[in-house]
Design a protein around this motif. Structure first.
Motif, short mmCIF file in Angstrom:
data_model
loop_
_atom_site.label_atom_id
_atom_site.label_comp_id
_atom_site.label_asym_id
_atom_site.label_seq_id
_atom_site.Cartn_x
_atom_site.Cartn_y
_atom_site.Cartn_z
N CYS A 64 0.86 -1.19 0.00
CA CYS A 64 0.00 0.00 0.00
C CYS A 64 0.90 1.24 0.00
O CYS A 64 1.95 1.24 0.65
CB CYS A 64 -0.89 -0.01 1.24
N ILE A 65 0.50 2.29 -0.73
CA ILE A 65 1.41 3.45 -0.79
C ILE A 65 1.60 4.09 0.58
O ILE A 65 2.56 4.79 0.82
CB ILE A 65 0.95 4.53 -1.81
N CYS A 73 -4.95 0.99 2.91
CA CYS A 73 -6.05 1.93 2.66
C CYS A 73 -7.15 1.32 1.80
O CYS A 73 -8.31 1.65 1.95
CB CYS A 73 -5.50 3.19 2.01
N GLY A 74 -6.78 0.44 0.88
CA GLY A 74 -7.80 -0.20 0.05
C GLY A 74 -8.23 0.65 -1.13
O GLY A 74 -9.01 0.21 -1.96
N VAL A 75 -7.71 1.89 -1.22
CA VAL A 75 -8.15 2.75 -2.33
C VAL A 75 -7.01 3.16 -3.25
O VAL A 75 -7.25 3.57 -4.38
CB VAL A 75 -8.87 4.02 -1.80
N CYS A 76 -5.77 3.03 -2.79
CA CYS A 76 -4.67 3.40 -3.68
C CYS A 76 -4.56 2.38 -4.81
O CYS A 76 -5.14 1.29 -4.73
CB CYS A 76 -3.35 3.50 -2.90
N CYS A 79 -3.32 -1.12 -3.68
CA CYS A 79 -4.32 -1.89 -2.94
C CYS A 79 -5.38 -2.43 -3.87
O CYS A 79 -5.76 -3.60 -3.79
CB CYS A 79 -4.98 -1.01 -1.87
ZN LIG Z 1 -3.42 1.37 -0.27
#
Ligand SMILES: [Zn+2]
Length: 538
Positions: A64-65, A73-76, A79
């Motif tokens: 993850c960034i 985060c699940g959104v980068c 992810c």
């Molecule tokens: Zn992420």
């Protein structure tokens, strides 16, 4: 939007989403948080319990960034690509289909290149035990000296097939089958999100059927929604998958334990006529008996797997069978299950197993045989001394009947003291003086006290808390000895009756040690020890 199966839609995205694998997620979270990362991880466990999900979450945590982080985060981009399975830096390999040495060689060549976007290049090899021996050896070379930017995550259902040299280079995590209650909870969570009404009993039936696999449970829920729509009851689950209700399994067990052969077979017939899967029913029965075994040993241990209703039946059934008998029963049914697997007529084997089981429950155990042997030995003296009464017309059979099981049945009497209490106390003092200071009879006599006389019945009271102890100690032999002593003291026939009575203090815990000692001191036990050249393990 296209339809997505529940297992995919509700795939856990963070460590905290993982169901039933707290021991794994906690360790991994700590490792990531403290940056103490191993080069290679191995996730072990049966199918469908979250190995691949855990691997992907770990991959996201690393790449993850905002990472390495325990809460990806699940959104980068990283992810999302990992979640979708198309990240360039997370290479997922199925060990079953890419098991040649060529495949592994290719992997080794690629390992050298730095990751494209993420921090690490992560190789996720599923079913790693399927790799060929040469492939393993090729992989080992890389594992021995992995570049700093490379992590391996292996998953397997069969760790014993993975080369020890590979195992020793991995941090191993064993994922567990998920307790039924947790699966049921998770199904309710999905049902809530999907606006489906899922009866609690239905959720539990699915959870039981999934046998600890969350993915299977989710697929079953998928199927049920397709079949029944938005309202799912227990009967839907049972009908669609041919399961038997938990209640039926409980009923079946009850009938077996009570030795009701015709009623048990009738129930089995009903189930078979209703199209229930006989293999499934057999395995449900074994699982229930196993729960009963665990429950007998440690009532708390099954809490996570069974609902409160079932705990009640376990409590009721636990009193009906001794542990060694239960073990035998499980053995018998497990053997029958093995035979059923390949048999065209499964019901026939089931029936035979039930008949045999009930028959064996009626047979004597070793303990009972020892007791009977003791009775036989003492029986000689008994018959000699009792010969006058036989002459007087009291047949031994009627004496036996008086001392039979009916006599042990502890009956609660009215609180008012029966007549002749003082006399019974006086008489009891005489009896006590004649009871040997060691042995079962002494232990028994110390837990009871005379409470009166009722006709030819000599009433001996004990604390209601001691009921099971008294039942165990009040063998036919011990009762007969007490009756003999009473007769010697008074010259008339007696029948001893044990009565649970409030107000009598229970024999204390100290007595437990005493009774263990008296067990060892019992002449019969000592003789048996000598005979078998044995020792008692404490
Ligand atoms: Zn992420």
């Amino acid at each position: 939007m296209s339809y997505e199966v529940f297992a995919r839609k509700y795939r856990p995205q963070t460590f905290d989403d993982l169901v039933g694998q707290a021991h794994v997620s906690r360790t991994l979270k700590n490792a990531v948080a403290q940056n103490r990362l191993a080069h290679a991880y191995l996730f072990v466990g049966p199918r469908g319990i979250g190995k691949t999900s855990t691997a992907r979450i770990l991959a996201k945590s690393l790449n993850c960034i905002h990472g390495p982080t325990v809460t990806p985060c699940g959104v980068c981009d990283n992810c999302r690509e990992i979640a979708a399975g198309n990240s360039l830096d997370v290479i997922e390999i199925d060990g079953a289909s890419n098991n040649s040495v060529e495949d592994v060689r290719q992997l080794r060549d690629n390992v050298r290149y730095a990751p494209a976007k993420g921090r690490y290049k992560i190789y996720l090899i599923d079913e790693v035990h399927m790799l060929s021996a040469q492939a393993f050896n090729a992989l080992l070379k890389t594992l021995e000296e992995p570049p700093a930017h490379v992590k391996f995550i292996f998953a397997t259902t069969e760790p014993q097939k993975v080369l020890p040299t590979i195992l020793s280079r991995c941090q191993r995590f064993d994922l567990h089958r998920i307790p039924a209650n947790l699966i049921a909870q998770h199904l309710q969570f999905i049902a809530g999100k999907e606006k489906i009404t899922l009866e609690p009993a239905a959720a539990h039936a699915i959870a039981r059927g999934a046998e600890g696999g969350l993915r299977d449970a989710e697929s079953m829920l998928d199927q049920l929604v397709a079949f029944c729509g938005e309202k799912i009851g227990e009967s839907d689950v049972l009908n669609v998958f041919g399961f038997t209700s938990e209640q039926t399994v409980v009923e079946l067990t009850g009938r077996i334990l009570q030795g009701e052969t015709p009623a048990t077979l009738e129930l089995l017939y009903e189930q078979s006529e209703n199209g229930k899967d006989m293999m499934r029913l057999m395995s449900d029965l074994i699982v229930y008996l196993r729960d009963l075994l665990v429950f007998k040993a440690k009532p708390d241990a099954v809490k996570e797997d069974v609902d409160p209703d079932l705990q009640k039946s376990l409590t009721a059934h636990a009193g009906l069978i001794a542990t060694d008998r239960l073990l035998e029963l499980i053995d018998q049914f497990a053997a029958a299950e093995g035979r059923m697997k390949w048999a065209p007529n499964k019901k026939l084997h089931f029936e035979v197993a039930i008949i045999k089981a009930i028959q064996s429950l009626g047979q004597a155990t070793l303990d009972e045989v020892i007791e009977k042997l003791g009775e036989l030995r003492n029986g000689k003296t008994v018959s000699q001394k009792e010969s006058p009464s036989v002459a007087a017309g009291v047949s031994p059979a009627s004496q036996n009947a008086a001392a039979g099981p009916a006599a042990t049945t502890a009956t609660r009497v009215a609180e008012t003291a029966p007549p002749d209490e003082p006399y019974s106390i006086e008489l009891w003092q005489k009896i006590l003086a004649k009871i040997p200071v060691k042995g079962f009879l002494r232990t028994l006599s110390e837990s009871i006290r005379p409470i009166g006389i009722d006709g030819r019945n000599f009433l001996l009271g004990h604390s209601p808390d001691d009921k099971s102890k008294i039942e165990a100690l009040a063998s036919a032999n011990n009762r007969r000895q007490l009756e003999m002593l009473l007769k010697e003291a008074t010259g008339r026939d007696w029948s001893v009756k044990f009565v649970a009575k409030d107000g009598i203090p229970p024999s204390s815990a100290v007595d437990a040690a005493k009774s263990a000692q008296s067990f060892k001191d019992d002449p019969l036990i000592q003789e048996a020890l000598e005979m078998f050249n044995a020792q008692i393990k404490s």
